[in-house]
Design a protein around this motif. Structure first.
Motif, PDB file in Angstrom:
ATOM      1  N   TYR A  72       1.441   2.408  -3.508  1.00 39.39           N
ATOM      2  CA  TYR A  72       0.268   3.073  -4.090  1.00 39.39           C
ATOM      3  C   TYR A  72       0.143   4.488  -3.555  1.00 39.39           C
ATOM      4  O   TYR A  72      -0.103   5.441  -4.284  1.00 39.39           O
ATOM      5  N   THR A  73       0.312   4.598  -2.245  1.00 37.96           N
ATOM      6  CA  THR A  73       0.057   5.869  -1.590  1.00 37.96           C
ATOM      7  C   THR A  73       1.116   6.899  -1.992  1.00 37.96           C
ATOM      8  O   THR A  73       0.804   8.073  -2.204  1.00 37.96           O
ATOM      9  N   ALA A 115       0.828  -1.207   0.000  1.00 34.73           N
ATOM     10  CA  ALA A 115       0.000   0.000   0.000  1.00 34.73           C
ATOM     11  C   ALA A 115       0.862   1.257   0.000  1.00 34.73           C
ATOM     12  O   ALA A 115       0.465   2.280  -0.565  1.00 34.73           O
ATOM     13  N   ALA A 150      -4.847   1.372   1.135  1.00 30.93           N
ATOM     14  CA  ALA A 150      -4.341   2.739   0.997  1.00 30.93           C
ATOM     15  C   ALA A 150      -5.487   3.736   0.968  1.00 30.93           C
ATOM     16  O   ALA A 150      -5.409   4.808   1.575  1.00 30.93           O
ATOM     17  N   ALA A 158      -1.667   4.536   5.182  1.00 35.14           N
ATOM     18  CA  ALA A 158      -1.524   3.259   4.491  1.00 35.14           C
ATOM     19  C   ALA A 158      -1.354   2.129   5.498  1.00 35.14           C
ATOM     20  O   ALA A 158      -1.935   1.052   5.350  1.00 35.14           O
ATOM     21  N   GLY A 217      -6.864  10.776   5.943  1.00 31.94           N
ATOM     22  CA  GLY A 217      -6.674  11.765   4.890  1.00 31.94           C
ATOM     23  C   GLY A 217      -7.346  13.077   5.260  1.00 31.94           C
ATOM     24  O   GLY A 217      -8.246  13.120   6.084  1.00 31.94           O
ATOM     25  N   TYR A 237       0.331   7.888  -5.629  1.00 32.23           N
ATOM     26  CA  TYR A 237      -0.889   8.691  -5.691  1.00 32.23           C
ATOM     27  C   TYR A 237      -0.639  10.060  -5.083  1.00 32.23           C
ATOM     28  O   TYR A 237      -1.068  11.077  -5.624  1.00 32.23           O
ATOM     29  N   GLY A 238       0.072  10.071  -3.977  1.00 35.77           N
ATOM     30  CA  GLY A 238       0.315  11.336  -3.304  1.00 35.77           C
ATOM     31  C   GLY A 238       1.010  12.331  -4.213  1.00 35.77           C
ATOM     32  O   GLY A 238       0.741  13.520  -4.179  1.00 35.77           O
ATOM     33  N   ILE A 244      -5.525   7.938   1.067  1.00 35.96           N
ATOM     34  CA  ILE A 244      -4.454   7.747   0.097  1.00 35.96           C
ATOM     35  C   ILE A 244      -3.583   8.998   0.029  1.00 35.96           C
ATOM     36  O   ILE A 244      -4.071  10.122   0.131  1.00 35.96           O
ATOM     37  N   GLY A 245      -2.299   8.799  -0.096  1.00 40.78           N
ATOM     38  CA  GLY A 245      -1.368   9.911  -0.084  1.00 40.78           C
ATOM     39  C   GLY A 245      -0.762  10.145   1.300  1.00 40.78           C
ATOM     40  O   GLY A 245       0.052  11.022   1.483  1.00 40.78           O
ATOM     41  N   ASN A 246      -1.152   9.298   2.251  1.00 44.78           N
ATOM     42  CA  ASN A 246      -0.714   9.488   3.625  1.00 44.78           C
ATOM     43  C   ASN A 246       0.029   8.232   4.079  1.00 44.78           C
ATOM     44  O   ASN A 246      -0.524   7.133   4.040  1.00 44.78           O
TER      45      ASN A 246
END
Lengths: 306, 394
Positions: free
Chosen positions: A25-26, A22, A244, A255, A299, A29-30, A249-251
């Motif tokens: 991915y994160t 994850a 994620a 994740a 998030g 994506y972030g 997501i992005g964190n």
């Protein structure tokens, strides 16, 4: 009680595995705001590369030396990092300014390409293989009647260590500052002297290396590698992605939290409700989460601009 | 575009009926002339083409027109396929007392098939509504993941059904509720009558014509333009007074309806297996490839892509393991060089072919920029060729 402890340990290892995947991915994506569909295939390739390297170095059977595992792991991570770099360079970079839908379709294309190339006889072949036992199978310790093998402990420890390193990297280091700047606004970051392309490449490299670590540990834990186009790998990647999203997501911390949550739901649902419906619970959680709190658990809510 | 005068009652009936009549005529010709003259092998391929067209064009409605990227088309296909298969299998035992093909060409058995397909379409549309409603708060990749998740959920649910398909005697004795749970589970729903074979492509072609005409009329209607507006910019569309939610849900339902019909046809074609494993993510991707390659929003593009994607593997049978690799590369290259797909929103007869020719000349140059190791001389030669071409034009 024994069952509970057993399921708990399974949850912990599975959660660590999901967390490793994850994070990739994160991170992507972030920074790029798109879902790297090919990430699960990097996981697969990591595992298969580890299998190949272990075979080449003569550690295919049991009783491999203590240093076998780190060498194989690092080599697989390096090879996957190179793969991730190449993917970003050839497939995603030309589309930096394109609509997100196009990047998504390209990612699907990359994923299909990797899956089917890996299946070729000249690459990895179509038959499932047995992953060599690089770690001792003796249980490390027993707790409440449950044997805990070394693989599980290694998975959890490695996941914890990598998360701590990543946390430091993203929030304390200069590179992390650059990454956060690019994720916030890549044009302004570029004006401020941040080498955007290089930062994105490094993100892909880190994410792919983590994915390979996850893939290798997956192979060691479950002992068998299916062919690269197997639905099992896609599902593994999807669940990590769900983790994620659920965590935000992005964190980075999100994740991990999401991975543990998803693993809990999957393992306890399978153990106490119905084993066949485990996938259903995971996707159910995803849909509920997207409906109730689209930004995920950790998030922050952002306003989507036109 | 000038508004057409509103047709009267008779006109409206004629206008609604004639596509169906064209469909019947074409399907009849296909059945009686083409299928017989081209032989069983080619006819079977043509049926596969037809089913691919139904699925591709229907996915184009939601992915192309509305711009809502759905990755769960095989899920709708499965809903329609299983509904149709259950209706035809159990229905023919209950009604005709046999599970064999019944009644000959256009006989009662085939009418049951048609009814089953339409019922499958309705079920799929209801599922589409269920999926569409919660998905509307999402867009782009999130929507793709959620639809993918829904497709997987449908697959898992079908897998849970009872996996012993009942024999004829048991079916006659069983009540409807038992039958509903008796869909073959993980092994697949086997043993139903296979009405569609190389000699009997009638229903496939009828539905091909219907789906193409519906998609065409939708595209050039008010509602279709609303969908295109949503695709281009959802917030602007909303500001222009378009009810985006309604538009997206209706696109989802229409698309799912025809996917269900496609699933029903697929389930009854000789040589296909109706197994949950066959109607998973991979099948959805196959359909997405048709839409993306053909052009996101082009009916004729989807038709051409469906034909190519079905026929090419047959031609290159000895390279079959490279098929998916070739598709994958085609997807990536099309996305980089021609992001809107081969035909984009245009139909085949609206394309400016001279522009395409110019595009072909410049394409290698555009691609060359991204190839890191390309020798500098080759690159500059390409660039020169492009410049010269542009000078010629000016």
């Amino acid at each position: 009680m024994t069952k509970f402890v057993q399921v708990f340990f399974q949850t912990l290892t599975l959660g660590s595995l999901y967390a490793l995947i994850a994070l990739g991915y994160t991170l992507v994506y972030g920074i790029l705001r798109f879902i790297n569909f090919a990430h699960s295939d990097v996981v697969t390739f990591g595992a298969w590369i580890a299998f190949t390297i272990a075979g080449v170095l003569g550690w295919a059977g049991t009783g491999s030396p203590v240093f076998a595992m780190p060498i194989v792991m690092i080599a697989a991570m390096a090879a996957s990092a190179a793969l991730g770099f190449t993917i970003e360079r050839l497939a995603y970079r030309p589309l930096r300014k394109a609509p997100r839908l196009n990047v998504l379709i390209t990612a699907i294309g990359v994923s299909l390409f990797l899956q089917n190339t890996g299946q070729l006889q000249a690459v990895f072949g179509k038959d499932p293989v047995k992953m060599p036992r690089l770690l001792s199978e003796e249980p490390l310790f027993r707790l409440a009647g449950v044997q805990v093998p070394l693989v599980d402990v290694a998975l959890v420890l490695l996941a914890v260590a990598l998360v701590i390193v990543l946390q430091w990297l993203v929030y304390r280091s200069k590179l992390g500052q650059a990454m956060r700047a690019v994720s916030w606004n890549d044009q302004i970051a570029s004006l401020m002297g941040v080498p955007v392309d290089r930062v994105i490449s490094i993100t892909f490299v880190i994410g792919s290396a983590l994915a390979a670590a996850g893939g290798v540990l997956y192979g060691l834990k479950y002992g068998q590698l299916n062919q690269t186009a197997d639905a099992l790998w896609v599902l593994l990647g999807l669940k990590a992605f769900v983790a994620a999203v659920v965590g935000g997501i992005g964190n980075v911390r999100g994740a991990v939290v999401g991975a543990l949550l998803i693993a809990t739901i999957e393992m306890f649902g399978a153990a106490y409700l119905s084993p066949q419906l485990a996938d259903l619970y995971v996707f159910g959680v995803l849909i509920l989460m997207l409906l109730l709190r689209p930004a995920g658990l950790l998030g922050s809510d952002t306003v989507e601009k036109v | 575009m000038t508004a057409r005068p509103t047709p009267g009652l008779v006109g409206a009936v004629v206008r609604s009926a004639y596509p169906i009549l064209i469909g019947f005529a074409l399907a009849y010709v296909m059945q009686t002339v083409v299928a017989v003259s081209i032989g069983d092998y080619y006819s079977k391929i043509f049926i596969d083409v037809g089913i691919a067209i139904v699925l591709g064009v229907s996915l184009g409605i939601v992915n192309g027109y509305a711009g809502q990227f759905s990755l769960g088309h095989a899920g709708f296909m499965a809903v329609g396929g299983y509904t149709a298969a259950a209706i035809v299998y159990y229905g023919s035992i209950k009604l005709f007392g046999t599970k064999a093909i019944y009644g000959g060409s256009l006989g009662p058995g085939e009418l049951l098939l048609c009814a089953g397909c339409i019922a499958g379409g309705v079920m799929a549309a209801l599922t589409g509504w269920l999926v569409g409603l919660p998905s509307l708060r999402l867009r782009g990749d999130y929507l793709a993941i959620v639809t993918l998740g829904f497709g997987e959920i449908i697959r898992v649910l079908i897998k849970q059904t009872d996996d012993v398909v009942l024999s004829q005697k048991q079916v006659e004795a069983a009540d409807w509720w038992t039958l509903l749970d008796n869909l073959g589970g993980g092994f697949g729903f086997i043993g139903g009558p296979r009405y569609i074979d190389a000699r009997n492509p009638f229903w496939v072609w009828l539905f091909v014509v219907i789906v193409c005409l519906v998609a065409y009329r939708l595209k050039y209607s008010n509602r279709g333009r609303q969908l295109l507006a949503v695709r281009e910019n959802e917030i602007a569309a909303e500001a222009m007074g378009i009810r985006t939610t309604k538009a997206k849900v209706s696109a989802f339902m229409t698309s799912a309806f025809f996917a269900g019909i496609g699933g029903g046809l697929y389930a009854h074609e000789l040589g296909n297996s109706l197994r949950p494993a066959d109607l998973g993510f991979q099948k959805s991707i196959d359909i997405v490839i048709i839409v993306v390659l053909g052009g996101m929003g082009s009916i004729s593009g989807a038709v051409i892509a469906a034909i190519a994607v079905t026929i090419l593997p047959e031609v290159f049978r000895s390279f079959s393991e490279y098929r998916m690799i070739a598709y994958a590369l085609a997807l990536i290259i099309v996305m980089i060089l021609r992001p809107q797909g081969l035909l984009g929103l245009k139909e085949l007869w609206e394309v400016d072919w001279r522009a395409i020719g110019r595009g072909l000349v410049t394409a290698p140059g555009r691609f060359a920029r991204w190839l890191p190791g390309l020798p500098g001389r080759l690159r500059s030669a390409l660039r020169e060729a492009i410049d010269r071409r542009q000078e010629d034009r000016s």
